[in-house]
Design a protein around this motif. Structure first.
Motif, PDB file in Angstrom:
ATOM      1  N   ALA A  57      30.226  47.316  46.994  1.00 29.03           N
ATOM      2  CA  ALA A  57      29.732  46.647  45.784  1.00 29.03           C
ATOM      3  C   ALA A  57      30.728  45.595  45.305  1.00 29.03           C
ATOM      4  O   ALA A  57      30.351  44.449  45.010  1.00 29.03           O
ATOM      5  N   LEU A  58      32.005  45.974  45.251  1.00 30.17           N
ATOM      6  CA  LEU A  58      33.020  45.049  44.751  1.00 30.17           C
ATOM      7  C   LEU A  58      33.218  43.877  45.701  1.00 30.17           C
ATOM      8  O   LEU A  58      33.409  42.733  45.275  1.00 30.17           O
ATOM      9  N   ALA A  61      30.269  41.528  45.332  1.00 32.27           N
ATOM     10  CA  ALA A  61      30.414  40.804  44.064  1.00 32.27           C
ATOM     11  C   ALA A  61      31.480  39.717  44.206  1.00 32.27           C
ATOM     12  O   ALA A  61      31.304  38.576  43.752  1.00 32.27           O
ATOM     13  N   ALA A  62      32.593  40.065  44.863  1.00 31.65           N
ATOM     14  CA  ALA A  62      33.675  39.097  45.050  1.00 31.65           C
ATOM     15  C   ALA A  62      33.199  37.914  45.877  1.00 31.65           C
ATOM     16  O   ALA A  62      33.521  36.754  45.583  1.00 31.65           O
ATOM     17  N   ILE A  64      30.142  36.780  46.131  1.00 32.01           N
ATOM     18  CA  ILE A  64      29.225  35.960  45.334  1.00 32.01           C
ATOM     19  C   ILE A  64      30.027  35.027  44.414  1.00 32.01           C
ATOM     20  O   ILE A  64      29.685  33.864  44.245  1.00 32.01           O
ATOM     21  N   MET A  65      31.122  35.537  43.852  1.00 31.15           N
ATOM     22  CA  MET A  65      31.988  34.707  43.000  1.00 31.15           C
ATOM     23  C   MET A  65      32.729  33.653  43.826  1.00 31.15           C
ATOM     24  O   MET A  65      33.097  32.592  43.327  1.00 31.15           O
ATOM     25  N   THR A 188      37.202  36.266  41.602  1.00 29.45           N
ATOM     26  CA  THR A 188      37.202  36.642  43.024  1.00 29.45           C
ATOM     27  C   THR A 188      38.445  37.453  43.363  1.00 29.45           C
ATOM     28  O   THR A 188      38.357  38.498  44.014  1.00 29.45           O
ATOM     29  N   LEU A 191      38.290  40.927  41.796  1.00 29.06           N
ATOM     30  CA  LEU A 191      37.304  41.783  42.466  1.00 29.06           C
ATOM     31  C   LEU A 191      37.756  42.193  43.861  1.00 29.06           C
ATOM     32  O   LEU A 191      37.553  43.344  44.271  1.00 29.06           O
TER      33      LEU A 191
END
Lengths: 212, 205
Positions: A57-58, A61-62, A64-65, A188, A191
């Protein structure tokens, strides 16, 4: 028993926080037991809880950032006759051309190579460990330690932009302003650091075990 | 079955292999035979030396925060900034996320780390556990990776080189204090704080 016994084989569990070797008796009775370390009071776990899910998940998310962090400019330099928006990559190029190439290499490594290496490494570790692969075990373990060691140096560019923002404020003559890219980049880094902390390197070695 | 004291065992944090602990000689490093991670290093610094280093670092940290870091000059105009000047500038420029990140990784966490360590080491000199020992040790474990002063020093260096093309760059006392702080952080890098668990005993035990 193996020449190099692992904690589970000896009925032990190591505390993640203080390192104490504790008995795993409560976990044998109930794998979901909530047990506190007798020395530091932190919760004991055989493996970091929900390591795969949290790390995935992290990491996602990272990532995507990371896309806006590279596409959106991180800094605007404004002077009397020109306004310039810099991305991470254009900052490295400028440093190479005008400043010093050696420092450009350092910034390139910290801002571009290290985050890419983290995505690649953690992704590989997650996939290979979930498949219980025993491919290149010592190398995978070493790669994880490398990522842990160098991860936070990616904050370099964030601090450079912050300092320049604070310093270059000569009204109309010359100004530096942060642009949203630097926020995405900072997120980023945070994360990816959280992702590498949630990954449990013991999982790399769990493939060959028959227990659990 | 023989019962071994749990202090005598060492579990590799990276692969869960269990070892019997051995005293290390000066400069010796115990390495895991399975994953080659460092298990334990010989801890060459005594508690007094560690305390001295932490106090020096604290003094340097105050200097690094009080004085400006760099001054830029352009056509006779000058502009300088301290660490907090930078944090405030980022907040005002709509980059509050970065401002908060910098405030924590460059100010609050390093300060908390030094104060906590100083407190714990002061009591550890006489082998005692300071009041609040347990939660403080846990806190130190969690904030460890989030102190970034050394990254900031390299960042300042990059900023100097970038600014040098357009401005006169004058280093200020803050940058020297940061340089010393980085040296101290490097000296302290090999210290395993977990040894404090073994070097101290509970007051009532």
């Amino acid at each position: 028993m193996n020449a190099l016994p692992r904690a589970t084989e000896l009925g032990l569990v190591g505390c993640h926080v203080c390192g104490l070797a504790c008995s795993d008796a409560p976990f044998r009775r109930d794998p979901e037991a909530r047990v506190a370390c007798p020395r530091c009071g932190s919760a004991l776990h055989r493996r970091k809880p929900a390591s795969y899910r949290r790390t995935w998940a992290l990491l996602i998310a990272a990532f995507i950032m990371y896309i806006p962090a590279n596409v959106v400019p991180i800094m605007r330099t404004a002077s009397l006759n020109e306004i310039d928006n810099n991305t991470i990559l254009s900052g490295v190029v400028e440093l190479w051309v005008k400043g010093s190439p050696d420092l450009a290499v350092i910034v390139f490594v910290a801002s571009i190579v290290v985050p890419m290496l983290k995505f690649f490494t953690l992704g590989t570790l997650l996939v290979s460990s979930q498949r219980r692969s025993d491919w290149a075990l010592p190398q995978r373990a070493r790669l994880y330690r490398l990522v842990e060691l160098i991860g936070y140096w990616s904050m370099l560019d964030v601090f450079v932009v912050s300092l320049l923002t604070a310093l270059v404020r000569f009204n109309v003559l010359s100004r530096v302003e942060p642009l949203p890219g630097v926020i995405f980049f900072g997120l980023t880094v945070v994360l990816t650091m959280l992702a590498s902390m949630s990954f449990d390197p013991r999982l790399i070695w769990d493939g060959r075990d028959t227990d659990d | 079955m023989a019962i071994i004291s749990s202090d005598a065992l060492l579990i590799c944090e990276h692969c869960d292999t269990v070892y019997r602990r051995r005293l290390l000689a000066r400069g010796e490093v115990a390495q895991c035979a399975r994953c080659h991670a460092v298990l334990e290093r010989h801890q060459g610094l005594s508690i007094n030396v560690m305390l001295a280093l932490v106090l020096t670092a604290l003094i340097m940290f105050v200097q690094a925060n009080v004085w400006p870091i760099i001054t830029l000059g352009l056509n006779g105009q000058y502009s300088d900034s301290t660490l907090w000047g930078m944090i405030i500038a980022m907040w005002r420029q709509q980059a509050q996320v970065v401002s908060v990140l910098a405030a924590f990784t460059l100010f609050f966490f390093p300060l908390l780390k030094m104060l906590t360590l100083g407190w714990l080491l002061w009591f550890a000199r006489s082998g005692r556990r300071a009041p609040g020992f347990m939660p403080m040790m846990v806190t130190l474990h969690y904030i460890g990776p989030w102190t970034m002063s050394e990254v900031f020093v390299l960042g300042a260096l990059v900023a100097i080189v970038k600014a040098h093309v357009y401005f006169d760059v004058l280093p200020d006392p803050g940058i020297y204090a940061y340089a010393v702080l980085t040296l101290l952080i490097t000296v302290f890098a090999g210290v395993d704080l977990r040894q404090l668990w073994e070097l101290t005993t509970e007051p009532n035990a």
